[in-house]
Design a protein around this motif. Structure first.
Motif, mmCIF file in Angstrom:
data_model
loop_
_atom_site.group_PDB
_atom_site.id
_atom_site.type_symbol
_atom_site.label_atom_id
_atom_site.label_comp_id
_atom_site.label_asym_id
_atom_site.label_seq_id
_atom_site.Cartn_x
_atom_site.Cartn_y
_atom_site.Cartn_z
ATOM 1 N N GLU A 97 46.058 8.859 45.754
ATOM 2 C CA GLU A 97 45.758 9.443 47.182
ATOM 3 C C GLU A 97 47.246 8.627 47.682
ATOM 4 N N LEU A 98 47.819 7.583 47.763
ATOM 5 C CA LEU A 98 49.212 6.975 47.743
ATOM 6 C C LEU A 98 49.927 7.619 46.684
ATOM 7 N N LEU A 99 49.829 7.872 44.898
ATOM 8 C CA LEU A 99 50.438 9.288 44.572
ATOM 9 C C LEU A 99 50.557 10.783 45.955
ATOM 10 N N ARG A 100 50.054 10.834 46.087
ATOM 11 C CA ARG A 100 49.472 12.342 46.963
ATOM 12 C C ARG A 100 51.121 11.926 48.347
ATOM 13 N N SER A 101 50.778 10.985 48.794
ATOM 14 C CA SER A 101 51.671 10.855 50.113
ATOM 15 C C SER A 101 53.117 10.704 50.189
ATOM 16 N N VAL A 102 52.991 9.482 48.338
ATOM 17 C CA VAL A 102 54.854 9.431 48.330
ATOM 18 C C VAL A 102 55.462 10.803 48.260
ATOM 19 N N GLY A 103 54.049 11.713 47.386
ATOM 20 C CA GLY A 103 54.865 13.228 47.109
ATOM 21 C C GLY A 103 55.651 13.761 48.394
ATOM 22 N N ARG A 104 54.536 14.126 50.069
ATOM 23 C CA ARG A 104 54.576 14.110 50.887
ATOM 24 C C ARG A 104 56.082 13.955 51.525
ATOM 25 N N LEU A 105 56.168 12.384 50.970
ATOM 26 C CA LEU A 105 57.796 11.908 52.010
ATOM 27 C C LEU A 105 58.790 11.938 51.249
ATOM 28 N N ARG A 145 59.204 5.929 44.379
ATOM 29 C CA ARG A 145 58.479 6.627 43.108
ATOM 30 C C ARG A 145 57.929 5.789 42.194
ATOM 31 N N ALA A 146 59.220 5.131 41.844
ATOM 32 C CA ALA A 146 58.487 4.122 40.238
ATOM 33 C C ALA A 146 58.230 3.198 40.191
ATOM 34 N N ASP A 147 57.873 2.899 41.345
ATOM 35 C CA ASP A 147 56.883 1.272 41.888
ATOM 36 C C ASP A 147 55.635 2.130 41.738
ATOM 37 N N ALA A 148 55.412 3.540 42.283
ATOM 38 C CA ALA A 148 53.807 3.685 42.285
ATOM 39 C C ALA A 148 53.919 4.535 41.041
ATOM 40 N N ASP A 149 54.387 4.736 40.098
ATOM 41 C CA ASP A 149 54.304 5.218 38.776
ATOM 42 C C ASP A 149 54.130 3.998 37.847
ATOM 43 N N HIS A 150 54.705 2.748 38.408
ATOM 44 C CA HIS A 150 54.405 2.063 37.376
ATOM 45 C C HIS A 150 52.858 1.036 37.882
ATOM 46 N N LEU A 151 52.212 1.045 39.009
ATOM 47 C CA LEU A 151 50.979 1.401 39.118
ATOM 48 C C LEU A 151 50.311 1.864 38.443
ATOM 49 N N ARG A 152 50.420 3.034 38.344
ATOM 50 C CA ARG A 152 49.709 4.177 37.739
ATOM 51 C C ARG A 152 49.480 2.941 36.572
ATOM 52 N N GLU A 153 50.665 3.458 36.084
ATOM 53 C CA GLU A 153 50.793 2.366 34.433
ATOM 54 C C GLU A 153 49.682 1.476 34.010
ATOM 55 N N SER A 154 49.798 0.366 35.254
ATOM 56 C CA SER A 154 48.986 -0.543 35.054
ATOM 57 C C SER A 154 47.970 -0.237 35.136
ATOM 58 N N VAL A 155 47.411 0.495 36.401
ATOM 59 C CA VAL A 155 45.516 0.692 36.287
ATOM 60 C C VAL A 155 45.099 1.160 34.686
ATOM 61 N N ALA A 156 46.295 2.142 34.407
ATOM 62 C CA ALA A 156 45.258 2.535 33.299
ATOM 63 C C ALA A 156 45.373 1.559 32.329
ATOM 64 N N LEU A 157 46.570 1.021 32.262
ATOM 65 C CA LEU A 157 45.713 -0.438 31.041
ATOM 66 C C LEU A 157 44.938 -1.564 31.167
ATOM 67 N N LEU A 158 44.499 -1.746 32.801
ATOM 68 C CA LEU A 158 43.251 -2.141 32.723
ATOM 69 C C LEU A 158 42.079 -2.017 32.891
ATOM 70 N N ARG A 159 42.317 -0.167 32.699
ATOM 71 C CA ARG A 159 41.052 0.553 32.214
ATOM 72 C C ARG A 159 41.183 0.632 30.556
ATOM 73 N N GLU A 160 41.708 0.692 30.302
ATOM 74 C CA GLU A 160 41.828 0.561 28.506
ATOM 75 C C GLU A 160 41.432 -1.019 28.151
ATOM 76 N N VAL A 161 41.567 -2.022 29.097
ATOM 77 C CA VAL A 161 41.193 -3.151 28.291
ATOM 78 C C VAL A 161 39.663 -3.725 29.189
ATOM 79 N N SER A 162 39.649 -3.112 30.019
ATOM 80 C CA SER A 162 37.897 -3.198 30.718
ATOM 81 C C SER A 162 36.900 -2.350 29.735
ATOM 82 N N GLU A 163 37.966 -1.402 28.931
ATOM 83 C CA GLU A 163 36.632 -0.095 28.219
ATOM 84 C C GLU A 163 36.146 -1.168 26.924
#
Length: 95
Positions: free
Chosen positions: A16-24, A38-56
């Protein structure tokens, strides 16, 4: 809540944040500030993906292999003809 549920919730919020950033970005243009957001939101997306990999990963964390240290005394020749760390060579004096 499990870790999987928390990560899913974070991912939905991040989407939802990424969609809002796109609209802005469409409304405000791609200035320096917008590129940073945009760069900060992309970094957050990458960080969450890394967390998901570690948790799985494996359910139990890998422990490093233990190293056995012998109780036998060290060879005294290891300590001869060496500089005392931090003190300099024996035949030289401090300035």
């Amino acid at each position: 809540m499990s870790v999987h549920d928390d990560l899913t919730s974070v991912q939905r919020t991040l989407d939802e944040l990424l969609r809002s950033v796109g609209r802005l970005e469409q409304q405000l243009g791609g200035g320096l500030e917008m590129r940073r957001v945009r760069a900060d939101a992309d970094h957050l997306r990458e960080s969450v993906a890394l967390l998901r990999e570690v948790s799985e990963g494996p359910a139990t964390a890998k422990r490093p292999a233990l190293v056995t240290i012998s109780d036998a005394p060290y060879d005294i020749s290891l300590w001869t003809d060496t500089d005392d760390e931090g003190l300099g060579a024996r035949d030289r004096h401090a300035p």
